[in-house]
Motif scaffolding. Structure first.
Motif, PDB file in Angstrom:
ATOM      1  N   THR A 271       6.314   4.991   0.514  1.00 28.23           N
ATOM      2  CA  THR A 271       6.809   6.414  -0.850  1.00 28.23           C
ATOM      3  C   THR A 271       5.901   6.304  -1.550  1.00 28.23           C
TER       4      THR A 271
ATOM      5  N   ALA B 222      -3.315  -0.679   6.085  1.00 34.18           N
ATOM      6  CA  ALA B 222      -2.172  -0.701   6.825  1.00 34.18           C
ATOM      7  C   ALA B 222      -2.993  -0.667   8.530  1.00 34.18           C
ATOM      8  N   ARG B 223      -2.846   0.747   8.195  1.00 38.40           N
ATOM      9  CA  ARG B 223      -3.637   0.793   9.777  1.00 38.40           C
ATOM     10  C   ARG B 223      -4.622   0.678  10.261  1.00 38.40           C
TER      11      ARG B 223
ATOM     12  N   ASP C 214      -2.275   5.042   3.597  1.00 40.07           N
ATOM     13  CA  ASP C 214      -2.579   3.789   4.276  1.00 40.07           C
ATOM     14  C   ASP C 214      -3.329   3.052   5.737  1.00 40.07           C
ATOM     15  N   ASP C 215      -4.465   3.212   5.058  1.00 39.22           N
ATOM     16  CA  ASP C 215      -5.612   3.466   5.609  1.00 39.22           C
ATOM     17  C   ASP C 215      -5.284   1.796   5.263  1.00 39.22           C
TER      18      ASP C 215
ATOM     19  N   THR D 179       7.849  -2.046  -2.191  1.00 42.62           N
ATOM     20  CA  THR D 179       7.665  -2.507  -0.924  1.00 42.62           C
ATOM     21  C   THR D 179       8.562  -4.446  -0.639  1.00 42.62           C
TER      22      THR D 179
ATOM     23  N   ILE E 175       0.742  -6.245   6.056  1.00 44.89           N
ATOM     24  CA  ILE E 175       0.675  -4.798   5.298  1.00 44.89           C
ATOM     25  C   ILE E 175       1.816  -3.896   5.139  1.00 44.89           C
TER      26      ILE E 175
ATOM     27  N   GLU F 270       1.100  -0.852   0.267  1.00 45.57           N
ATOM     28  CA  GLU F 270       0.073  -0.085  -0.066  1.00 45.57           C
ATOM     29  C   GLU F 270       1.489   1.561   0.187  1.00 45.57           C
TER      30      GLU F 270
ATOM     31  N   THR G 126      -2.421   9.970  -3.684  1.00 51.96           N
ATOM     32  CA  THR G 126      -1.149   9.194  -4.097  1.00 51.96           C
ATOM     33  C   THR G 126      -1.401   9.063  -5.667  1.00 51.96           C
TER      34      THR G 126
ATOM     35  N   VAL H 298       2.451   4.662   1.305  1.00 50.44           N
ATOM     36  CA  VAL H 298       2.225   5.706   2.372  1.00 50.44           C
ATOM     37  C   VAL H 298       1.048   6.467   2.571  1.00 50.44           C
ATOM     38  N   ASN H 299       1.154   7.393   1.981  1.00 50.01           N
ATOM     39  CA  ASN H 299       0.104   8.304   1.495  1.00 50.01           C
ATOM     40  C   ASN H 299      -1.788   7.875   1.517  1.00 50.01           C
TER      41      ASN H 299
ATOM     42  N   THR I   9       4.503  -0.764   2.940  1.00 50.54           N
ATOM     43  CA  THR I   9       3.657  -0.040   2.588  1.00 50.54           C
ATOM     44  C   THR I   9       4.919   1.179   1.837  1.00 50.54           C
TER      45      THR I   9
END
Lengths: 325, 325
Positions: free
Chosen positions: A265, A221-222, A218-219, A294, A261, A213, A237, A215-216, A263
């Motif tokens: 950049t 992953a969170r 990353d819902d 990744t 997951i 995913e 992104t 980073v910009n 991430t």
């Protein structure tokens, strides 16, 4: 299937649904090739097997799920047509599938979507209704469209028919490459990752499934770390296929079957995209480059392993390549 | 082989040389795939079979001829290394082949050649000596290099070993696709076209061989009409692999076996290149797009026919794409 129905009753597709889907869509899709690159194997220390959905009909894996939904409709449902909202490839794919079946299709699309994708939807005979580039605006506009047309809603990912269709991609890959240790795909709403989990958990449960995913955006992953869905409105992104949030059905697969997951950049994604273009001589869209980005940055996870990498699509606005902006 | 020897005594390779070459180079090259495109078939009315040398080792067909030359040297010749002058892909390819054999390689290259190609030559261990971007300057600089090193000169195209190597491409294509009516390849110095003529005239003499050339560097088309070699100094075209003139050995094949040489403008070449990138999702260099450009504009010649199209290479400077300049 209406959005509210999906929310009320979670229908989890099984591998039997994947087999039915595969038979149903086989004549409407390509069996896409798997490519390798000595250069990228040396760079990563892994054996990478790239499943080339960029060569798929309509330029993306999404045609699998869309075709499964469209060709699974009975005649009376089909006659009212289909509708969807999509940031791009699902729109093309649903238009392609509806065109093959000869039924109407309406697509709600952000006005900021690439011109190439809008033109392609129209080229397949689809009708576009534009909205603002936010999840909220899209869902509002879409509710109005469906209320007016009575069309069947084919959600881009939170639909068991769509997930069963996407699962045919990893089903093919398992037949094409033996002894995989891991599979990795980009994650936006989670349709491809869910389909991958569906196939792998049934057919090869020792294979680890990773999602990749930006980073910009990353819902996912969170969400994965938090243990519940977190949705952002309108993240920014270059990987424009990955801006949408998880939903209940994809969350089921992601939370139960994904190993991690990872991430990357924006810069890492663009570098990986350019590497694939230059070294493999194939056109992929930015979303497709996130897994390689990744893998390069998490070398210890993948070195020495046989890794399936799903290149999800190849629809790019040639006049707006990210390294020229 | 020195340039003067070739001029004194014309050694015409035979199909037996092609068979020997194919065995010699098989482990050093890819058997490249043949791709088709429904969209481009509809656009042209023909059945097009694209032989994807853009996926070849070092990114171009030239590795076939270069490998045949390098791996055909006896030990004492090989120890002195090889040298060449090249506008790009032959330089990469000879460096690749010499690197595989572990012998020195020196390349005389125009200072204006794409940075990506210079970097790749150095990446394979080649030494670059720069010259001005004209045939005259290149030949002068090269004579000095060869006099100093004693290296074996592998001409980019006017060398029977190179032509026999390039001929393995159409040999593969004839095994991959049956019943072709025509074969078309871009023409610069004529190495690929000569190899194609060599294979086709021996193995499938009913297949017509066409050559495709930029209007801006149409010396081969004018030679073909005039009945003798016409050479221009430093023509300017986006198809930077096609700026060099015919020589005696390639003229032999072109004048005896080619049906016609078709031309396309810069705009037509760039449009065809973008079409292939967008529709086939593959990266090709401008030279590779010239055949499709001429097929589109000479529809009556190709409609209804089964046509092999050689996509000669995929080495592109991503920061200098022609539609962004």
């Amino acid at each position: 299937m209406s959005e509210s129905n999906t929310l009320e009753k979670l229908i989890i597709p099984t591998f039997a649904d994947v087999e039915v889907a595969h038979e149903r869509i086989r004549t409407h899709i390509h069996l896409t090739p798997v490519l390798t690159s000595d250069y990228l194997n040396k760079l990563t220390g892994a054996q990478l097997y790239f499943k080339c959905e960029n060569f798929q009909k309509a330029g993306a894996f999404k045609v699998r799920g869309a075709s499964n939904a469209v060709f699974g409709l009975d005649e009376s449902m089909a006659s009212k047509g289909v509708a969807t909202h999509s940031s791009g490839n699902h729109a093309l794919s649903l238009s392609y599938a509806a065109g093959r079946r000869g039924i109407p299709v309406t697509v709600v699309m952000p006005r900021t979507a690439p011109e190439a994708k809008k033109a392609a939807v129209r080229g397949y005979g689809g009708t576009i209704v534009e909205c603002e580039p936010s999840t909220r605006s899209r869902e509002k506009t879409f509710a109005r469209v469906v209320a007016q047309s009575g069309a069947d809603f084919v959600h881009p990912y939170n639909d068991p028919r769509v997930i069963a269709g996407q699962a045919t991609c990893s089903r093919e890959l398992l037949e094409q490459v033996s002894g995989l240790d891991a599979l990795i795909a980009p994650i936006g709403g989670g349709g491809m990752v869910s389909g991958t989990c569906l196939t792998v958990s049934s057919q090869a449960p020792d294979i680890r499934v990773y999602a990749a995913e930006p980073v910009n955006a990353d819902d996912a992953a969170r969400s994965f770390k938090a243990g519940h869905i977190i949705a952002d409105d309108a993240p920014s992104t270059v990987a424009d296929g990955l801006k949408v949030p998880l939903k209940d059905l994809t969350w089921h697969f992601v939370s139960n079957y994904v190993t991690d997951i990872l991430t990357a950049t924006e810069e890492e994604i663009i570098d990986a995209m350019q590497l694939i273009w230059q070294r493999m001589k194939i056109v992929i869209e930015p979303s497709s480059a996130v897994p390689l980005a990744t893998i390069i940055k998490n070398r210890e996870l993948f070195a020495g392993k046989r890794v399936g990498v799903i290149l999800t699509g190849g629809n790019v606005d040639m006049d707006r390549l990210p390294w020229n902006n």
